[in-house]
Design a protein around this motif. Structure first.
Motif, PDB file in Angstrom:
ATOM      1  N   LEU A  62       0.834  -1.201   0.000  1.00 51.82           N
ATOM      2  CA  LEU A  62       0.000   0.000   0.000  1.00 51.82           C
ATOM      3  C   LEU A  62       0.875   1.260   0.000  1.00 51.82           C
ATOM      4  N   THR A  63       1.919   1.244   0.818  1.00 55.00           N
ATOM      5  CA  THR A  63       2.798   2.413   0.910  1.00 55.00           C
ATOM      6  C   THR A  63       3.448   2.716  -0.433  1.00 55.00           C
ATOM      7  N   LEU A  64       3.920   1.668  -1.106  1.00 54.03           N
ATOM      8  CA  LEU A  64       4.547   1.867  -2.416  1.00 54.03           C
ATOM      9  C   LEU A  64       3.529   2.369  -3.437  1.00 54.03           C
ATOM     10  N   TRP A  65       2.344   1.829  -3.387  1.00 51.58           N
ATOM     11  CA  TRP A  65       1.260   2.234  -4.295  1.00 51.58           C
ATOM     12  C   TRP A  65       0.954   3.717  -4.114  1.00 51.58           C
ATOM     13  N   VAL A  66       0.850   4.156  -2.846  1.00 48.90           N
ATOM     14  CA  VAL A  66       0.564   5.565  -2.551  1.00 48.90           C
ATOM     15  C   VAL A  66       1.688   6.452  -3.092  1.00 48.90           C
ATOM     16  N   ALA A  67       2.937   6.028  -2.856  1.00 51.41           N
ATOM     17  CA  ALA A  67       4.068   6.828  -3.331  1.00 51.41           C
ATOM     18  C   ALA A  67       4.091   6.874  -4.856  1.00 51.41           C
ATOM     19  N   LEU A  68       3.771   5.750  -5.477  1.00 52.00           N
ATOM     20  CA  LEU A  68       3.788   5.645  -6.933  1.00 52.00           C
ATOM     21  C   LEU A  68       2.786   6.610  -7.577  1.00 52.00           C
ATOM     22  N   LEU A  69       1.644   6.814  -6.903  1.00 47.06           N
ATOM     23  CA  LEU A  69       0.646   7.729  -7.457  1.00 47.06           C
ATOM     24  C   LEU A  69       0.943   9.177  -7.073  1.00 47.06           C
ATOM     25  N   THR A  70       1.488   9.371  -5.876  1.00 51.72           N
ATOM     26  CA  THR A  70       1.707  10.724  -5.368  1.00 51.72           C
ATOM     27  C   THR A  70       2.833  11.440  -6.102  1.00 51.72           C
ATOM     28  N   VAL A  71       3.955  10.746  -6.245  1.00 43.75           N
ATOM     29  CA  VAL A  71       5.164  11.411  -6.725  1.00 43.75           C
ATOM     30  C   VAL A  71       5.001  12.006  -8.132  1.00 43.75           C
ATOM     31  N   PRO A  72       4.486  11.243  -9.118  1.00 41.17           N
ATOM     32  CA  PRO A  72       4.359  11.845 -10.453  1.00 41.17           C
ATOM     33  C   PRO A  72       3.453  13.077 -10.462  1.00 41.17           C
ATOM     34  N   VAL A  73       2.364  13.019  -9.695  1.00 39.86           N
ATOM     35  CA  VAL A  73       1.440  14.163  -9.659  1.00 39.86           C
ATOM     36  C   VAL A  73       2.172  15.409  -9.154  1.00 39.86           C
ATOM     37  N   ASN A  74       2.870  15.260  -8.032  1.00 41.15           N
ATOM     38  CA  ASN A  74       3.559  16.418  -7.478  1.00 41.15           C
ATOM     39  C   ASN A  74       4.751  16.846  -8.316  1.00 41.15           C
ATOM     40  N   TYR A 154       7.259  20.161  -1.896  1.00 46.82           N
ATOM     41  CA  TYR A 154       8.674  19.833  -1.976  1.00 46.82           C
ATOM     42  C   TYR A 154       9.317  20.080  -3.335  1.00 46.82           C
ATOM     43  N   VAL A 155       8.693  19.613  -4.420  1.00 45.62           N
ATOM     44  CA  VAL A 155       9.296  19.811  -5.731  1.00 45.62           C
ATOM     45  C   VAL A 155       9.379  21.307  -6.055  1.00 45.62           C
ATOM     46  N   ALA A 156       8.270  22.011  -5.868  1.00 47.19           N
ATOM     47  CA  ALA A 156       8.249  23.438  -6.182  1.00 47.19           C
ATOM     48  C   ALA A 156       9.270  24.198  -5.346  1.00 47.19           C
ATOM     49  N   ARG A 157       9.363  23.851  -4.074  1.00 46.97           N
ATOM     50  CA  ARG A 157      10.278  24.527  -3.162  1.00 46.97           C
ATOM     51  C   ARG A 157      11.744  24.303  -3.528  1.00 46.97           C
ATOM     52  N   GLU A 158      12.060  23.131  -4.067  1.00 46.98           N
ATOM     53  CA  GLU A 158      13.430  22.887  -4.508  1.00 46.98           C
ATOM     54  C   GLU A 158      13.736  23.682  -5.775  1.00 46.98           C
ATOM     55  N   LEU A 159      12.718  23.786  -6.646  1.00 45.65           N
ATOM     56  CA  LEU A 159      12.963  24.391  -7.957  1.00 45.65           C
ATOM     57  C   LEU A 159      12.960  25.912  -7.931  1.00 45.65           C
ATOM     58  N   ILE A 160      12.064  26.510  -7.137  1.00 48.86           N
ATOM     59  CA  ILE A 160      11.856  27.962  -7.220  1.00 48.86           C
ATOM     60  C   ILE A 160      13.142  28.769  -6.984  1.00 48.86           C
ATOM     61  N   PRO A 161      13.884  28.532  -5.878  1.00 45.37           N
ATOM     62  CA  PRO A 161      15.089  29.349  -5.684  1.00 45.37           C
ATOM     63  C   PRO A 161      16.106  29.174  -6.814  1.00 45.37           C
ATOM     64  N   LEU A 162      16.243  27.946  -7.286  1.00 45.55           N
ATOM     65  CA  LEU A 162      17.212  27.670  -8.343  1.00 45.55           C
ATOM     66  C   LEU A 162      16.820  28.367  -9.645  1.00 45.55           C
ATOM     67  N   MET A 163      15.536  28.217 -10.020  1.00 43.90           N
ATOM     68  CA  MET A 163      15.083  28.805 -11.286  1.00 43.90           C
ATOM     69  C   MET A 163      15.105  30.321 -11.223  1.00 43.90           C
ATOM     70  N   GLU A 164      14.859  30.859 -10.026  1.00 43.02           N
ATOM     71  CA  GLU A 164      14.934  32.308  -9.866  1.00 43.02           C
ATOM     72  C   GLU A 164      16.377  32.779 -10.068  1.00 43.02           C
ATOM     73  N   ALA A 165      17.313  32.025  -9.494  1.00 41.77           N
ATOM     74  CA  ALA A 165      18.723  32.404  -9.591  1.00 41.77           C
ATOM     75  C   ALA A 165      19.222  32.290 -11.026  1.00 41.77           C
ATOM     76  N   GLN A 166      18.698  31.306 -11.762  1.00 43.77           N
ATOM     77  CA  GLN A 166      19.172  31.081 -13.127  1.00 43.77           C
ATOM     78  C   GLN A 166      18.607  32.089 -14.124  1.00 43.77           C
ATOM     79  N   GLY A 167      17.496  32.722 -13.783  1.00 38.97           N
ATOM     80  CA  GLY A 167      16.888  33.671 -14.704  1.00 38.97           C
ATOM     81  C   GLY A 167      16.320  32.982 -15.928  1.00 38.97           C
ATOM     82  N   SER A 168      15.914  33.755 -16.928  1.00 38.90           N
ATOM     83  CA  SER A 168      15.308  33.101 -18.092  1.00 38.90           C
ATOM     84  C   SER A 168      15.973  33.483 -19.411  1.00 38.90           C
ATOM     85  N   GLU A 169      17.206  34.013 -19.347  1.00 34.44           N
ATOM     86  CA  GLU A 169      17.861  34.406 -20.599  1.00 34.44           C
ATOM     87  C   GLU A 169      18.064  33.219 -21.545  1.00 34.44           C
TER      88      GLU A 169
END
Lengths: 279, 274
Positions: A62-74, A154-169
Motif C-alpha cells: 500500500l505504501t509503495l502504491w501511494v508513493a507511486l501515485l503521489t510522486v508523479p502528480v507532485n 517539496y518539488v516546487a520549493r526545490e525548484l523555485i530558488p534555483l530557477m529564480e537564480a538562473q533567470g530566463s535568458e
C-alpha cells in the motif's frame, strides 16, 4: 563580498566542535543505530519472518502504491507551478507562492481533518461520491490525496530558488532562435534544473512513504487494507511486538538514509554544474 | 509586464493547471474546515475550547514547543557555527545527518526515541540513577519536538553565517573589540533575522507535531497530551465540531506565525532566501 572560509579550530573552537559532535551523536546517530540493532535483536530468522508477515507485506504494498501515485502528480504540478512563478510576473504571484507553502504550516492531523470533512460521507462531496458507489474515505484514494497534499510543496520549493537564480535568458534565447516550447523545456530548462528536480522527487518520495499523522486520520488504519507502513509501526508497537515495529522502522529508515545520500550526491552535481558554467 | 512582452511560452497553461491543482489539493479541503468551523455557534465554540482537558493540552504543547525551540536555538547556533567556521574531520557527515529529521518518518523517530530514552534504553539507563525519566513523561514530548525540528535553525543560519565577510570581524578586532563584543555587536545583529525565521519555523513545526510525540509522550490526560492528539481523539469520537474548532485555532496560530516569517523574509531581502 567574500564568503567565509572555514579554518582550523583553536582551543575554543575544539570545545565547540566537541560539544556539537556530542549532541549530533546523542540525537541523530544513536537513534539511527538503535533502529538497526533493535530490528535484528531477535536474529535474522525473526527479522525475516517479521518482514514476510502478511500484514507487513500488505502495508509495504500500500505504501509503495501511494508513493507511486503521489510522486508523479507532485512532480508535474510542482514543476508547472515553479515555471509559472519564476518565469512570469503577474498579479497574485506572491499569493500563489504562499499557497504552495501552506501545507508546511498545517499540522498533519489538521490536514487529515480537512480531508475527512471534505470526503467524509456527511459532506456534500463525500456524500455524492458515496451515492456513485465511489468509496474514498477510509480507503486508499483518500490516503493518496492527503499524501499529495502533505508532499505538495517539496518539488516546487526545490525548484523555485534555483530557477529564480538562473533567470530566463537561456530559455528566451532558445525561443528567439526558433525552438518550440517543448523543445526549449527539454533541451534548456530541464538540464539546468535536473539535479534539483531529482532531489525534489526523492524528498517527495521519502515524505510520501513516511507520512503518519494525516494518514492516521483519514485511513481508518484497517489492518491489511488501509494500513500504511508508518501506521503499521504504531500497530505493531501497540501489539507489544517491538522487534516487528523496528523491522518496519528499519525499512523506513533505510529510505530516509538513501534520501540523505542522494541529496548529497545531487547537491555535488548541481554545484559542479554551477561552478562549471561560471568558468 | 504585458502579455506581448512575454517571450516564454506556457504562462496560461502553467498558471491554469497550477491554480487548478492548488484549488483541489489545498484550497478546497481548507475551505471545508473553515466552513465547518463557521457553523459552530460562539457559545459552543467557547464551550469546546474551555474544556479543562483541552486547556491542559494547550499548556503542555506550547510549553514543550517553547522549551524545544529554545534548545534548538542554542543547538542550531552551535552547529551552524562549527559547520561554517571550522574545518574538522566528519564535518560533511554531520552536515548530511542534520537533515535526518526531515527525511525520517515521524513515527520511526517517535518509536526510536521512546526506546532510546526508556528506563532500559541506551540513554535512559544512565539517567535512572539521577531519577530522571524522559520516555512517557513531559520531557519525552520536548525530546520528540527537539528531534523533529533540529534542521530549521541550522539551515536558515548557515547561508547568512557564510555571507558574513571576515573583514568586519577583523576590523572590529583591530579596533580593540573583545570576542564577546564582536559576537554581540557584529555577528548577532547580522544573523538575528535568520535566527528569528528559523525559530518561528521550528516552533510552528513543534506545535503541530503528532507522530513523533504520541509514541514517547505516554498520552496521559491533563499531563502529557498534546493538542494534535486532542484533535485526533475528537475525530475518533466523531466529535467533528470540537475537532474543527481546535484545528482552526491551531491553523490560525501557525498561519500567523508563518505570515510573520514571510514579512521578515521580505523585509530583510534576498540574502535570506533558502
Amino acid at each position: 563580498m567574500q564568503t567565509y572560509i572555514a579554518q582550523k579550530p583553536g582551543t575554543g573552537g575544539k570545545v565547540l566542535i566537541g560539544l556539537g559532535i556530542f549532541f549530533v551523536f546523542l540525537l541523530l546517530i544513536l537513534p539511527l543505530a538503535l533502529i538497526f540493532v533493535a530490528a535484528f535483536r531477535g536474529g535474522w530468522e525473526l527479522f525475516a519472518s517479521n518482514l514476510l508477515d502478511k500484514d507487513m507485506l500488505a502495508a509495504i504494498r500500500l505504501t509503495l502504491w501511494v508513493a507511486l501515485l503521489t510522486v508523479p502528480v507532485n512532480l508535474v504540478f510542482g514543476t508547472l507551478i515553479a515555471w509559472c512563478v519564476t518565469k512570469f510576473q503577474f498579479m497574485g504571484r506572491k499569493l500563489l507562492i504562499a499557497f504552495i507553502d501552506a501545507p508546511y504550516a498545517i499540522s498533519p492531523v489538521v490536514a487529515g481533518l480537512c480531508y475527512l470533512l471534505l470526503y467524509g460521507n456527511q459532506s456534500w462531496l463525500g456524500g455524492w461520491l458515496n451515492e456513485q458507489g465511489i468509496q474514498i474515505i477510509f480507503a486508499w484514494p483518500v490516503i493518496v490525496l492527503v499524501t499529495i497534499f502533505v508532499t505538495s510543496p517539496y518539488v516546487a520549493r526545490e525548484l523555485i530558488p534555483l530557477m529564480e537564480a538562473q533567470g530566463s535568458e537561456e530559455e528566451e534565447a532558445a525561443m528567439v532562435l526558433g525552438a518550440n516550447g517543448l523543445r526549449m523545456f527539454l533541451r534548456v530548462t530541464l538540464p539546468n534544473i535536473k539535479w534539483a528536480l531529482l532531489y525534489g522527487t526523492v524528498l517527495t518520495t521519502a515524505r510520501a512513504v513516511g507520512e503518519f499523522g494525516s494518514v492516521a486520520v483519514v485511513s481508518g488504519a484497517i489492518r491489511g487494507h488501509t494500513n500504511t507502513l508508518p501506521l503499521h509501526v504504531q500497530l505493531l508497537q501497540q501489539d507489544y511486538n517491538s522487534i516487528g515495529a523496528f523491522t518496519a522502522a528499519l525499512l523506513l529508515a533505510s529510505i530516509a538514509l538513501l534520501t540523505l545520500i542522494l541529496k548529497t550526491l545531487f547537491e555535488f552535481f548541481q554545484n559542479r554544474k554551477l561552478s562549471g558554467s561560471a568558468h | 509586464m504585458t502579455k506581448s512582452t512575454r517571450v516564454l511560452p506556457g504562462f496560461t497553461l502553467s498558471l491554469g493547471l497550477g491554480v487548478f491543482y492548488l484549488s483541489i489539493i489545498v484550497l478546497l479541503p481548507a475551505i471545508t474546515l473553515v466552513m465547518q468551523s463557521l457553523q459552530i455557534t460562539w457559545d459552543k465554540f467557547v464551550f469546546y475550547i474551555t474544556d479543562p482537558r483541552l486547556l491542559s493540552s494547550f499548556r503542555v504543547t506550547f510549553l514543550a514547543a517553547g522549551i524545544a525551540t529554545f534548545f534548538n536555538l542554542l543547538l542550531g547556533l552551535l552547529l551552524a557555527w562549527i559547520l561554517v567556521r571550522y574545518q574538522f574531520p566528519g564535518k560533511k557527515l554531520i552536515d548530511t545527518l542534520i537533515d535526518l529529521p526531515f527525511a525520517l518518518p515521524t513515527a520511526v523517530a517517535g518509536l526510536t526515541l521512546s526506546a532510546l530514552f526508556a528506563e532500559n534504553g541506551w540513554i535512559g539507563q544512565w539517567l535512572v540513577p539521577f531519577d530522571i525519566k524522559i520516555s512517557y513523561t513531559f520531557c519525552g514530548i520536548i525530546i520528540a519536538m527537539i528531534f523533529t525540528s533540529i534542521p530549521f535553525v541550522i539551515r536558515t543560519l548557515q547561508p547568512v553565517l557564510e555571507d558574513l565577510s571576515p573583514e568586519f570581524e577583523e576590523a572590529a578586532e583591530t579596533l580593540g573589540a573583545t570576542r564577546r563584543q564582536v559576537f554581540l555587536r557584529i555577528i548577532l545583529p547580522h544573523i538575528t533575522p535568520a535566527l528569528m525565521i528559523g525559530v518561528a519555523l521550528s516552533f510552528v513545526r513543534s506545535l503541530g507535531e503528532f507522530g513523533a510525540v504520541i509514541f514517547i509522550a505516554g498520552n496521559m490526560p491533563y499531563e502529557t497530551e498534546v493538542v494534535s492528539l486532542m484533535i485526533f481523539t475528537y475525530i475518533g469520537e466523531y466529535n467533528y465540531p470540537a475537532a474543527s474548532a481546535v484545528a482552526m485555532l491551531i491553523l490560525i496560530t501557525s498561519l500567523l506565525l508563518l505570515l510573520i516569517v514571510q514579512l521578515l523574509q521580505n523585509y530583510y531581502g534576498k540574502r535570506l532566501k533558502r
